[in-house]
Design an enzyme around this catalytic site. Sequence first.
Site, PDB file in Angstrom:
ATOM      1  CD  GLU A 109      77.966   4.229  19.563  1.00 11.22           C
ATOM      2  OE1 GLU A 109      78.972   3.690  19.334  1.00 11.22           O
ATOM      3  OE2 GLU A 109      78.224   5.104  20.440  1.00 11.22           O
TER       4      GLU A 109
ATOM      5  CD  GLU B 195      73.547  -0.421  17.548  1.00 13.47           C
ATOM      6  OE1 GLU B 195      74.547   0.233  17.498  1.00 13.47           O
ATOM      7  OE2 GLU B 195      73.531  -1.409  18.183  1.00 13.47           O
TER       8      GLU B 195
ATOM      9  CB  CYS C 289      84.538   4.301  20.274  1.00 12.28           C
ATOM     10  SG  CYS C 289      83.092   5.095  20.874  1.00 12.28           S
TER      11      CYS C 289
ATOM     12  CB  SER D 193      76.601   0.727  19.859  1.00  9.44           C
ATOM     13  OG  SER D 193      76.858   0.822  18.614  1.00  9.44           O
TER      14      SER D 193
ATOM     15  CE  LYS E  24      90.864   2.781  19.413  1.00  6.63           C
ATOM     16  NZ  LYS E  24      89.333   2.547  18.834  1.00  6.63           N
TER      17      LYS E  24
ATOM     18  CD  GLU F 287      89.369  -1.328  17.683  1.00  4.14           C
ATOM     19  OE1 GLU F 287      90.090  -0.294  17.526  1.00  4.14           O
ATOM     20  OE2 GLU F 287      88.251  -1.303  18.132  1.00  4.14           O
TER      21      GLU F 287
ATOM     22  CD  GLU G 222      86.652  -9.129  15.863  1.00  2.00           C
ATOM     23  OE1 GLU G 222      87.305 -10.257  15.869  1.00  2.00           O
ATOM     24  OE2 GLU G 222      86.200  -8.863  16.910  1.00  2.00           O
TER      25      GLU G 222
ATOM     26  CB  CYS H 179      90.984   8.984  24.009  1.00  2.00           C
ATOM     27  SG  CYS H 179      89.704   7.839  23.448  1.00  2.00           S
TER      28      CYS H 179
END
Lengths: 587, 162
Positions: A282, A285, A308, A328, A367, A370, A375, A512
Amino acid sequence: MIKLIIDKKTVEVEKGTTILQAAKNIGIHIPTLCYMNLGDLNIENKPGGCRVCVVEVDGRRNLAPACATDCAEGMVVHTHSIRVLNARKTVVQLILSDHPFDCLICAKSGNCELQDLAHKLGIREIPYQGEQSTYREDTSPAIIRDVDKCIMCRRCEVMCNEVQTVGVLSAINRGFQSVVAPAFEMNLDHSVCTYCGQCVNVCPTGALTEVDHTNQLINDLADPGKTVIVQTAPAVRAALGEEFGMEPGTLVTGKMAAALRELGFDYVFDTDFAADLTIMEEGTELLDRLSKHLNGDTNVHLPILTSCCPAWVKFFEHQFPEMKDIPSTARSPQQMFGAIAKTYFADKINVDRKKLVVVSIMPCVAKKYECSRDEFKVDGNPDVDYSISTRELANLIKQANIDFLGLEDADFDNPMGESTGASVIFGTTGGVIEAAVRTAYEVHTQKELPKVDFEELRGMEGIRSATIDFDGLPISIGIAHGLGNARKLLEDIKAGKSQYHAIEIMACPGGCIGGGGQPYIHGDTSILKARQKAIYQEDAQKTIRKSHENKYVQKLYEEFLGKPMSEKAHHLLHTHYFDRKKEVFID
Amino acid sequence: MSSIKVKLKEKDIAKIQEICKSFDNKPGDLINVLHKVQGEFGYLPAEVQEVVAENLNVSLAKIYGVVTFYSFFTMIPKGKHPVSICTGTACYVRGAEKVLEEFKKELGIKVGESTPDGKFSLTCLRCVGACGLAPVVQVGEKTYGRIAPDDVKNILAEYEDN
């Protein structure tokens, strides 16, 4: 100032103070149920609907709900007269008369505010019998809705609509038929729900809970044909101890690693390792986009947004799909860990990816969703098999008769257990961007940072901003936590009002540490602050505090990935986003 | 959940936008907007609510909550011949309940529903100001007074051919 008498005690309060607050000021705790006050987040829910907090006011015919009645000069309030006690009991008995009696096997047992109240009020019978409201159970990849247990406190609605501005949950229908549901009573997985889990965090009963993966984990750990490895997110170590009676803010990193080994994991790794990796990708980037921008390339988009947080990702995919090329492309640490574990590490230990079970311990329920995204699978095999929450881990440790408090501290295994202070602070709002700045500064300026602590990026304010001097180049940074705050920042970007180079966004208030899978705080937001302090404490204790100095991350690039943003890194560590605007459908 | 799938035409969307705009797209006017929109379409299918949500910047769940809370709003299109039974005090004491039961039985639907062929829909209303004729039933524009359960078949038969 207003003077009044509560339970024979005189109290002076400012105008506009409720009876509930005035009583609290002098140490009288009137029981509540629907009421919610998340002080530091400026969130208050007081529909006055449950009537549990009723008190008797001299000269007033009816009992008054303390949470929604303002104090008046000369008021005389009784919080435990016989009339009050009887009314309170009746109210709870009536609520219980339309509530399932499965407390013994309910996921919320032990953490249920209704159960606590029934216990506190000494309810031993339910004299009322009548119709029970029933509704179908709704299971999504992360959250289960069992509205038979809903008491219509509307707390989830406040979190979903006002705090997170996601707008999935609303009370529908009326009277006995009313339930809290998504539009057109569609299932959560057809809605714009982000699975942030803030509704789960505030639900007083078992109406909203996370999908439980504990049994699957127990079976996998017992399977000799499988190699089971675990990664633990930074915010877990700052909260897990609470489940074992430790003070909020106690770090239990070593005990947690020891407990995981006792549970039988073959390798105990750390998501922090992958957080360092995230910063490499990141951060690179960010610098890449920044230098292109400074060289006048108009095709490059700024600000860069962190990626994230899976709830945040789903939020912009639904609500701001036209901006999906701004975040990102770096995957989250959980997914980077999974991708590396099932390639680089699987090769190292010579295990087929299908026999390697990657489990994550997360402060989060999103999560769970996720790791189920397509993908992040190879031929149907997920990079991360499933995720369990901090709460589920605590339960599992208790189930396994592990004396958590008596455990000797242990270390993580290598190579994927090594981490820096930069990765630990991923667990709090402001942490990801601070970690990115530590690395981006040194890579960009080729100079060593005089000081790694960036106090200006820390705090609990919902939206924060700061400018960091990159040796003459001012870098403007924005931070938002809570999706409502994220929405404000995004709307500014859309309107061209934003001048930021980089923005960090976390879906949950506090980041978090306040995630939907953390131990319940029952309205005590000082616990979030204690967890945040613990996170920065762990960072300060680390000898290495910059991601690019993580030796095992450096080795991973040397042996396997090449360099940040290489073709291989792109393939394994980056992702793409979807326009989900039209994905919502009505069944 | 009972919703009928509809595809909105461009001009329908424009009409909803126009109504929202006439209230300055203010979220606080949600009920007024829904009232007008229902006046336009006869009912509030999901697709219509979606357009209102977008224009007023109110979540779809909130709108659905309002639509299902107020009995005035409906997500079901009215039948060709809407049947309304007055259940106001005067009609009620003179046996409106039994008449309603008979209509439900004959049409095979509940209050708030339409027959599958779209011919009849059934609603209750409160007082049409003809208490002298209680119990009162309206079918479309036509009013029937002093109705007994036995009359229900004959009333419906009047609409058999169209």
